[in-house]
Write an enzyme that holds these catalytic residues in place. Sequence first.
Site, PDB file in Angstrom:
ATOM      1  N   TYR A  23       8.562  62.618 -31.490  1.00 13.91           N
ATOM      2  CA  TYR A  23       9.695  61.958 -31.465  1.00 13.91           C
ATOM      3  C   TYR A  23      10.431  61.187 -32.599  1.00 13.91           C
ATOM      4  O   TYR A  23      11.671  60.928 -32.279  1.00 13.91           O
ATOM      5  CB  TYR A  23       9.746  61.038 -30.226  1.00 13.91           C
ATOM      6  CG  TYR A  23       9.319  61.747 -29.030  1.00 13.91           C
ATOM      7  CD1 TYR A  23      10.129  62.641 -28.258  1.00 13.91           C
ATOM      8  CD2 TYR A  23       8.205  61.555 -28.505  1.00 13.91           C
ATOM      9  CE1 TYR A  23       9.662  63.166 -27.124  1.00 13.91           C
ATOM     10  CE2 TYR A  23       7.609  62.241 -27.357  1.00 13.91           C
ATOM     11  CZ  TYR A  23       8.175  63.118 -26.631  1.00 13.91           C
ATOM     12  OH  TYR A  23       7.953  63.653 -25.593  1.00 13.91           O
ATOM     13  N   HIS A  80      11.934  69.153 -15.888  1.00 16.34           N
ATOM     14  CA  HIS A  80      11.094  70.066 -15.202  1.00 16.34           C
ATOM     15  C   HIS A  80      10.719  69.784 -13.742  1.00 16.34           C
ATOM     16  O   HIS A  80       9.993  70.502 -12.975  1.00 16.34           O
ATOM     17  CB  HIS A  80       9.543  69.760 -15.961  1.00 16.34           C
ATOM     18  CG  HIS A  80       9.803  69.655 -17.437  1.00 16.34           C
ATOM     19  ND1 HIS A  80      10.393  70.559 -18.195  1.00 16.34           N
ATOM     20  CD2 HIS A  80       9.616  68.655 -18.035  1.00 16.34           C
ATOM     21  CE1 HIS A  80      10.277  70.100 -19.338  1.00 16.34           C
ATOM     22  NE2 HIS A  80       9.749  68.966 -19.312  1.00 16.34           N
ATOM     23  N   HIS A 100      16.795  68.325 -25.945  1.00 15.28           N
ATOM     24  CA  HIS A 100      15.418  67.895 -26.106  1.00 15.28           C
ATOM     25  C   HIS A 100      15.066  67.725 -27.483  1.00 15.28           C
ATOM     26  O   HIS A 100      15.188  68.615 -28.595  1.00 15.28           O
ATOM     27  CB  HIS A 100      14.499  68.892 -25.399  1.00 15.28           C
ATOM     28  CG  HIS A 100      14.805  68.996 -24.029  1.00 15.28           C
ATOM     29  ND1 HIS A 100      14.161  68.247 -23.060  1.00 15.28           N
ATOM     30  CD2 HIS A 100      15.348  69.982 -23.271  1.00 15.28           C
ATOM     31  CE1 HIS A 100      14.658  68.449 -22.031  1.00 15.28           C
ATOM     32  NE2 HIS A 100      15.182  69.640 -22.096  1.00 15.28           N
ATOM     33  N   ILE A 101      14.517  66.457 -27.817  1.00 13.53           N
ATOM     34  CA  ILE A 101      13.916  65.981 -29.323  1.00 13.53           C
ATOM     35  C   ILE A 101      12.680  67.094 -29.933  1.00 13.53           C
ATOM     36  O   ILE A 101      12.917  67.720 -30.896  1.00 13.53           O
ATOM     37  CB  ILE A 101      13.583  64.766 -29.329  1.00 13.53           C
ATOM     38  CG1 ILE A 101      14.708  63.649 -29.113  1.00 13.53           C
ATOM     39  CG2 ILE A 101      13.086  64.350 -30.724  1.00 13.53           C
ATOM     40  CD1 ILE A 101      14.625  62.415 -28.903  1.00 13.53           C
ATOM     41  N   THR A 102      11.966  67.480 -29.014  1.00 15.23           N
ATOM     42  CA  THR A 102      10.927  68.270 -29.308  1.00 15.23           C
ATOM     43  C   THR A 102      10.957  69.761 -28.769  1.00 15.23           C
ATOM     44  O   THR A 102      11.915  69.927 -27.862  1.00 15.23           O
ATOM     45  CB  THR A 102       9.433  67.701 -28.769  1.00 15.23           C
ATOM     46  OG1 THR A 102       9.704  67.842 -27.329  1.00 15.23           O
ATOM     47  CG2 THR A 102       9.039  66.216 -29.096  1.00 15.23           C
ATOM     48  N   ARG A 111       6.140  72.176 -19.454  1.00 12.59           N
ATOM     49  CA  ARG A 111       7.074  71.636 -19.836  1.00 12.59           C
ATOM     50  C   ARG A 111       8.221  72.908 -20.262  1.00 12.59           C
ATOM     51  O   ARG A 111       9.251  72.748 -20.594  1.00 12.59           O
ATOM     52  CB  ARG A 111       6.982  70.926 -21.355  1.00 12.59           C
ATOM     53  CG  ARG A 111       6.348  69.630 -21.008  1.00 12.59           C
ATOM     54  CD  ARG A 111       6.196  68.793 -22.381  1.00 12.59           C
ATOM     55  NE  ARG A 111       5.310  67.531 -22.100  1.00 12.59           N
ATOM     56  CZ  ARG A 111       5.505  66.635 -21.750  1.00 12.59           C
ATOM     57  NH1 ARG A 111       6.775  66.087 -21.325  1.00 12.59           N
ATOM     58  NH2 ARG A 111       4.645  65.618 -21.722  1.00 12.59           N
TER      59      ARG A 111
END
Length: 150
Positions: A23, A80, A100-102, A111
């Site tokens: 993150y 989710h 979403h960061i990732t 996920r």
Amino acid sequence: MPSILLINGPNLNLLGTREPHLYGRTTLPQLEDNAKALAAAKGVKLESFHSNHEGRIIDRIHEARGHTDAIIINPGAFTHTSVAIRDALIGVSVPFIEVHITNVHAREEFRHHSYLSDKAAACIIGLGTYGYEAAIEYAAREIISAKEVY
């Protein structure tokens, strides 16, 4: 003045310290300050909101109805699991961008599914905290400017 509501969900208050290899080191207050500055430079007011509680997020989405031009939401793990947040976003009829960061699709299988993506104006995934900047750019250019034309 056009406005954007930025919502960050559960555990995002731990940004900067939680799994920084995923993150990054930017904290939530830093992220919010950067987002407000970028939005202001585009002539857009940005309000930020964070909660670890699903009901509070839903309440804030409801409050945005009729007062906000676009919502940027990183629902965290509620992505989710939360049909309720999905229904709230649909119910207020405010265009929203899921961030979403990732890259959630490169992580655990659970996920990979989002209850929001099919209703989002856009999804920005895996760009780190730059994804928030991209979402503001998109909201200002595509959502807010389109409203001003009509």
